[in-house]
Design a protein around this motif. Structure first.
Motif, PDB file in Angstrom:
ATOM      1  N   CYS A  20      26.040  -1.061  -6.860  1.00 51.12           N
ATOM      2  CA  CYS A  20      25.936  -2.255  -6.010  1.00 51.12           C
ATOM      3  C   CYS A  20      26.980  -2.239  -4.898  1.00 51.12           C
ATOM      4  CB  CYS A  20      26.081  -3.519  -6.854  1.00 51.12           C
ATOM      5  SG  CYS A  20      24.642  -3.848  -7.902  1.00 51.12           S
ATOM      6  N   GLU A  21      28.161  -1.744  -5.214  1.00 50.72           N
ATOM      7  CA  GLU A  21      29.225  -1.671  -4.207  1.00 50.72           C
ATOM      8  C   GLU A  21      28.804  -0.776  -3.047  1.00 50.72           C
ATOM      9  OE1 GLU A  21      33.946  -0.384  -3.900  1.00 50.72           O
ATOM     10  OE2 GLU A  21      33.001  -0.651  -5.860  1.00 50.72           O
ATOM     11  N   GLN A  22      28.068   0.293  -3.361  1.00 51.28           N
ATOM     12  CA  GLN A  22      27.630   1.223  -2.320  1.00 51.28           C
ATOM     13  C   GLN A  22      26.553   0.629  -1.412  1.00 51.28           C
ATOM     14  OE1 GLN A  22      26.805   5.376  -3.607  1.00 51.28           O
ATOM     15  NE2 GLN A  22      27.496   4.709  -5.630  1.00 51.28           N
ATOM     16  N   TYR A  23      25.693  -0.228  -1.976  1.00 55.52           N
ATOM     17  CA  TYR A  23      24.497  -0.651  -1.241  1.00 55.52           C
ATOM     18  C   TYR A  23      24.458  -2.133  -0.883  1.00 55.52           C
ATOM     19  CZ  TYR A  23      22.676   3.976  -2.299  1.00 55.52           C
ATOM     20  OH  TYR A  23      22.508   5.334  -2.364  1.00 55.52           O
ATOM     21  N   ARG A  24      25.448  -2.907  -1.306  1.00 53.21           N
ATOM     22  CA  ARG A  24      25.391  -4.345  -1.056  1.00 53.21           C
ATOM     23  C   ARG A  24      25.489  -4.684   0.435  1.00 53.21           C
ATOM     24  NH1 ARG A  24      28.683  -6.395  -5.088  1.00 53.21           N
ATOM     25  NH2 ARG A  24      26.941  -7.004  -6.415  1.00 53.21           N
ATOM     26  N   SER A  25      26.260  -3.930   1.189  1.00 53.21           N
ATOM     27  CA  SER A  25      26.424  -4.231   2.622  1.00 53.21           C
ATOM     28  C   SER A  25      25.169  -3.894   3.426  1.00 53.21           C
ATOM     29  CB  SER A  25      27.624  -3.459   3.189  1.00 53.21           C
ATOM     30  OG  SER A  25      27.405  -2.061   3.065  1.00 53.21           O
ATOM     31  N   SER A  26      24.344  -2.986   2.899  1.00 54.37           N
ATOM     32  CA  SER A  26      23.100  -2.629   3.573  1.00 54.37           C
ATOM     33  C   SER A  26      22.014  -2.437   2.513  1.00 54.37           C
ATOM     34  CB  SER A  26      23.284  -1.334   4.380  1.00 54.37           C
ATOM     35  OG  SER A  26      22.109  -0.998   5.075  1.00 54.37           O
ATOM     36  N   PRO A  27      21.528  -3.541   1.956  1.00 54.91           N
ATOM     37  CA  PRO A  27      20.609  -3.459   0.819  1.00 54.91           C
ATOM     38  C   PRO A  27      19.253  -2.865   1.190  1.00 54.91           C
ATOM     39  CG  PRO A  27      20.824  -5.722   1.547  1.00 54.91           C
ATOM     40  CD  PRO A  27      21.850  -4.935   2.299  1.00 54.91           C
ATOM     41  N   PRO A  28      18.624  -2.198   0.248  1.00 54.38           N
ATOM     42  CA  PRO A  28      17.296  -1.613   0.499  1.00 54.38           C
ATOM     43  C   PRO A  28      16.215  -2.676   0.513  1.00 54.38           C
ATOM     44  CG  PRO A  28      17.894  -1.345  -1.802  1.00 54.38           C
ATOM     45  CD  PRO A  28      19.097  -1.956  -1.125  1.00 54.38           C
ATOM     46  N   ALA A  29      15.021  -2.290   0.946  1.00 51.97           N
ATOM     47  CA  ALA A  29      13.874  -3.203   0.922  1.00 51.97           C
ATOM     48  C   ALA A  29      13.317  -3.330  -0.490  1.00 51.97           C
ATOM     49  CB  ALA A  29      12.788  -2.698   1.869  1.00 51.97           C
ATOM     50  N   VAL A  30      13.481  -2.279  -1.288  1.00 58.38           N
ATOM     51  CA  VAL A  30      12.952  -2.264  -2.648  1.00 58.38           C
ATOM     52  C   VAL A  30      13.764  -1.283  -3.488  1.00 58.38           C
ATOM     53  CG1 VAL A  30      11.223  -0.516  -2.038  1.00 58.38           C
ATOM     54  CG2 VAL A  30      10.876  -1.916  -4.066  1.00 58.38           C
ATOM     55  N   PRO A  65      13.192  -6.801  -4.440  1.00 62.93           N
ATOM     56  CA  PRO A  65      11.955  -6.396  -5.114  1.00 62.93           C
ATOM     57  C   PRO A  65      12.173  -5.131  -5.948  1.00 62.93           C
ATOM     58  CG  PRO A  65      11.473  -7.083  -2.889  1.00 62.93           C
ATOM     59  CD  PRO A  65      12.970  -7.094  -3.008  1.00 62.93           C
ATOM     60  N   PHE A  66      11.625  -5.125  -7.162  1.00 63.64           N
ATOM     61  CA  PHE A  66      11.911  -4.050  -8.107  1.00 63.64           C
ATOM     62  C   PHE A  66      10.625  -3.484  -8.705  1.00 63.64           C
ATOM     63  CE2 PHE A  66      13.121  -2.921 -12.628  1.00 63.64           C
ATOM     64  CZ  PHE A  66      13.662  -1.684 -12.278  1.00 63.64           C
ATOM     65  N   PHE A  67      10.484  -2.150  -8.595  1.00 56.21           N
ATOM     66  CA  PHE A  67       9.348  -1.427  -9.168  1.00 56.21           C
ATOM     67  C   PHE A  67       9.852  -0.530 -10.300  1.00 56.21           C
ATOM     68  CE2 PHE A  67       6.876  -1.236  -4.834  1.00 56.21           C
ATOM     69  CZ  PHE A  67       6.796  -2.631  -4.834  1.00 56.21           C
ATOM     70  N   ALA A  68       9.146  -0.529 -11.428  1.00 51.84           N
ATOM     71  CA  ALA A  68       9.561   0.261 -12.587  1.00 51.84           C
ATOM     72  C   ALA A  68       8.482   1.271 -12.964  1.00 51.84           C
ATOM     73  CB  ALA A  68       9.849  -0.658 -13.770  1.00 51.84           C
ATOM     74  N   LEU A  69       8.898   2.539 -13.062  1.00 49.74           N
ATOM     75  CA  LEU A  69       7.984   3.616 -13.452  1.00 49.74           C
ATOM     76  C   LEU A  69       8.574   4.350 -14.654  1.00 49.74           C
ATOM     77  CD1 LEU A  69       7.578   3.186 -10.230  1.00 49.74           C
ATOM     78  CD2 LEU A  69       6.433   5.417 -10.349  1.00 49.74           C
ATOM     79  N   ILE A 100      11.681  -9.687 -14.506  1.00 48.42           N
ATOM     80  CA  ILE A 100      10.525  -8.862 -14.868  1.00 48.42           C
ATOM     81  C   ILE A 100      10.137  -8.054 -13.629  1.00 48.42           C
ATOM     82  CG2 ILE A 100       8.100  -8.879 -15.565  1.00 48.42           C
ATOM     83  CD1 ILE A 100       8.627 -11.502 -16.999  1.00 48.42           C
ATOM     84  N   PRO A 101      10.011  -6.724 -13.746  1.00 51.52           N
ATOM     85  CA  PRO A 101       9.683  -5.919 -12.562  1.00 51.52           C
ATOM     86  C   PRO A 101       8.435  -6.432 -11.840  1.00 51.52           C
ATOM     87  CG  PRO A 101      10.318  -4.491 -14.374  1.00 51.52           C
ATOM     88  CD  PRO A 101      10.234  -5.879 -14.938  1.00 51.52           C
ATOM     89  N   ASP A 102       8.497  -6.437 -10.515  1.00 55.02           N
ATOM     90  CA  ASP A 102       7.357  -6.885  -9.733  1.00 55.02           C
ATOM     91  C   ASP A 102       6.156  -5.979  -9.966  1.00 55.02           C
ATOM     92  OD1 ASP A 102       8.707  -9.034  -8.001  1.00 55.02           O
ATOM     93  OD2 ASP A 102      10.016  -7.300  -7.753  1.00 55.02           O
ATOM     94  N   LEU A 103       6.442  -4.684 -10.101  1.00 48.71           N
ATOM     95  CA  LEU A 103       5.391  -3.697 -10.374  1.00 48.71           C
ATOM     96  C   LEU A 103       5.808  -2.833 -11.555  1.00 48.71           C
ATOM     97  CD1 LEU A 103       2.838  -1.935  -9.584  1.00 48.71           C
ATOM     98  CD2 LEU A 103       4.462  -0.541  -8.266  1.00 48.71           C
TER      99      LEU A 103
END
Length: 388
Positions: free
Chosen positions: A79-89, A133-137, A171-174
């Protein structure tokens, strides 16, 4: 009929070779993708196909790996690495530990501070439910995390713990389940994961919080496993058997999220906080003695107990005989569970590093959750000694 509620994913995709269906769904997100994977995933030919398709469609992505069960420090670091520029998913592709890590990261990217502050039984803050948004595979057939609302984080050791970050929105969106990933799994991994999934199905099926909807899903998952898992453990599985246990594992996530679990997981969760033990192995070892103990105690109380009728139905399914008495049918089910344990060749708790002192501590700190029979500390200790 008693009222109930039921939570599930917005979308579930299931099918052999469905992995590449992920790509157009990611393109719809219109932004950078953050993949969290396990190390073994990238050795699978399916990963190569997915990676090629992502490049072909021009989807920009970052990749990080998780090794072993995720710790709070793992989540905080990502989270520390990506919080300043969060991903779309956020996309998690791997076993249950990878999915739990992805679930926690997608949530904590929308929170402040450490995930420790939000863990049940550890922190004092309640999560807001906001998330990326979170996808789980899933690439194993085990935890069912692709359909649950909690992310399990652990810090094994004498002062360790295994706790959940939990919210209905997590709960994962997908959930995208492609059983083809199971073809390349080592035998010991598929055995351990499968025992976990089956224990989740059976515990949620007999749970005191079960509902007609969770029962229907659990029955389907249980029968899929009873038909296929022995073949998988014998090393003779094909597309149909792998598909059956993948479906069963996914259904176990839905049923545990809505009906809860029992004594097997009440003990296994404590074990996971004390020593580094594969969760599925702990569940696989404990499943036969705990279930047999549950059924035997209930038989003493009432042969017509609803839990016993459910278990008897599974024994009748296995035998193909509907004329068997309750106790005979349950014996058939238990014999199959014992056979699976033998085929899985799971190591004992002593081999896995549990000392006598930790054995006693596990019994003391564990509980029964939603088991239909509540075992005493001494009885839980006897279960642990039986698989030591």
């Amino acid at each position: 009929m008693v009222g109930f509620s039921f939570s599930a994913n917005k979308k579930i995709l299931f099918g052999w070779g469905e992995t590449l269906s992920l790509v157009p769904l990611l393109k719809d997100q219109k932004g950078r993708v953050f993949f969290i994977t396990g190390k073994s995933v990238k050795k699978n030919p399916l990963w190569k196909s997915l990676e090629l398709e992502l490049r072909r469609e021009g989807i920009k992505a970052d990749f990080e790996e998780i090794s072993g069960e995720p710790s709070p420090e793992d989540v905080d670091s990502l989270c520390e690495q990506y919080r300043s520029s969060p991903p779309a998913v956020v996309v998690a592709l791997g076993g249950g530990s990878v999915l739990d890590a992805g679930k926690a990261v997608s949530a904590m990217l929308r929170e402040t501070g450490s995930v420790m502050e939000y863990l049940e039984g550890v922190g004092t803050k309640k999560p807001s439910g906001a998330k990326i948004p979170f996808f789980a595979l899933p690439t194993t057939a085990g935890t069912g995390s692709e359909c649950t609302k909690n992310a399990v984080l652990s810090r094994p050791g004498i002062k360790g713990f295994k706790k959940s970050l939990r919210h209905d929105n997590y709960i994962p969106d997908l959930a995208l389940i492609d059983p083809q990933w199971l073809e390349s799994l080592p035998r010991e991994v598929i055995a351990s994961c499968g025992m976990d999934a089956f224990s989740q199905l059976l515990e949620s099926y007999i749970s005191t919080e079960a509902s007609p909807l969770s029962d229907a899903l659990a029955e389907e998952g249980l029968t899929e496993f009873l038909e296929a898992f022995g073949v998988v453990l014998e090393g003779n599985a094909g597309k149909d058997e792998f598909s059956s246990i993948a479906l069963g594992a996914t259904l176990s996530g839905l049923t545990l999220a809505n009906a809860g679990l029992g004594t097997v997981h009440g003990i296994a969760g404590v074990l996971g906080g004390l020593i580094e033990i594969p969760h599925g192995t702990a569940c696989g070892l404990l499943l036969p003695p705990v279930m047999n103990g549950t059924f035997q105690e209930l038989l003493k109380l009432d042969e017509d107990h609803p839990t016993l009728q459910k278990a008897a139905g599974l024994g009748q399914f296995l035998s193909g005989r509907m004329d068997l008495k309750t106790e005979e049918s349950i014996q058939i089910l238990m014999e199959e569970l014992d056979r699976w344990t033998t085929l899985a060749a799971l190591p004992g708790l002593k081999t896995l590093g549990l000392t006598e002192e930790l054995l006693v501590r596990t019994a003391m700190e564990s509980g029964n959750k939603n088991n239909p029979y509540s075992f005493s500390e001494e009885e839980r200790l006897s279960f642990l000694r039986s698989v030591y």
